[in-house]
Design an enzyme around this catalytic site. Sequence first.
Site, PDB file in Angstrom:
ATOM      1  N   CYS A  18       0.900  -0.869  -0.070  1.00 62.86           N
ATOM      2  CA  CYS A  18       0.333   0.013   0.114  1.00 62.86           C
ATOM      3  C   CYS A  18       0.777   1.229  -0.145  1.00 62.86           C
ATOM      4  O   CYS A  18       1.614   1.507  -0.972  1.00 62.86           O
ATOM      5  CB  CYS A  18      -1.056  -0.205   1.313  1.00 62.86           C
ATOM      6  SG  CYS A  18      -2.411   0.802   1.254  1.00 62.86           S
ATOM      7  N   HIS A  57      -3.729  -5.533   0.514  1.00 63.47           N
ATOM      8  CA  HIS A  57      -2.832  -5.611   2.287  1.00 63.47           C
ATOM      9  C   HIS A  57      -2.926  -7.389   2.096  1.00 63.47           C
ATOM     10  O   HIS A  57      -3.585  -8.342   2.531  1.00 63.47           O
ATOM     11  CB  HIS A  57      -4.059  -5.482   3.348  1.00 63.47           C
ATOM     12  CG  HIS A  57      -3.060  -3.655   3.604  1.00 63.47           C
ATOM     13  ND1 HIS A  57      -2.253  -3.407   4.403  1.00 63.47           N
ATOM     14  CD2 HIS A  57      -3.874  -2.361   3.071  1.00 63.47           C
ATOM     15  CE1 HIS A  57      -2.573  -1.828   3.841  1.00 63.47           C
ATOM     16  NE2 HIS A  57      -3.566  -1.664   3.470  1.00 63.47           N
ATOM     17  N   GLU A 103      -1.586  -8.554   4.005  1.00 65.82           N
ATOM     18  CA  GLU A 103      -1.435  -9.651   5.508  1.00 65.82           C
ATOM     19  C   GLU A 103      -3.063  -9.953   6.484  1.00 65.82           C
ATOM     20  O   GLU A 103      -3.104 -10.166   7.265  1.00 65.82           O
ATOM     21  CB  GLU A 103      -0.273  -8.675   6.523  1.00 65.82           C
ATOM     22  CG  GLU A 103      -0.761  -7.347   6.549  1.00 65.82           C
ATOM     23  CD  GLU A 103      -0.642  -6.191   5.341  1.00 65.82           C
ATOM     24  OE1 GLU A 103      -0.880  -5.035   5.944  1.00 65.82           O
ATOM     25  OE2 GLU A 103      -0.732  -6.470   4.453  1.00 65.82           O
TER      26      GLU A 103
END
Length: 182
Positions: A73, A161, A163
């Site tokens: 990002c 993202h 994660e």
Amino acid sequence: MTRIVVVDNHGQFTHLEHRALRDMGVETEIIDNTTPPEDIDADGLVLSGGPDIDDIGNCADYLELGVPVLGICLGMQIIADELDGRVGEGEYGGYADVTVEILDDEDPLVGSLAPETRVWASHADEVKDVPDGFTRTATSDVCGVEAMADADRDLYGVQWHPEVAHTEEGEEVFENFRAVCE
């Protein structure tokens, strides 16, 4: 053991990036983006997301360390901005579940996700033009540059993202990055 350091750009998911790497058996730690480059000992770096491209500490200097870098990002936007790409306001805005089309199935970071993957991404700001030497490796109907890569310099970025649980194949992105770092 592979050591990948997560650079904290004060994003809300930085701890999840660290945890994803740790859970894969990678030696990892979170460091602040003001850490002097000469104090970093790593086989690779993750530039985390964050709220402000004007608060990136020493991230520009980290791109010169000669180790693979994954920008997530804001981290991807930092890479683009520092290497003369172009970053601007996104038309879509905030967080959303997005289908991303993988454009290069040979790309070491996202190629294995081809032909498409579902991700959780913010598009408040985004890369508009990739820097010289980079290729656009993924796109979506809300963002022209969802991922970019310069495999010759081992610099990679994703707008989304990997994660977070909402990203379907996020762990695979981290596994692929670990393979680059090894």
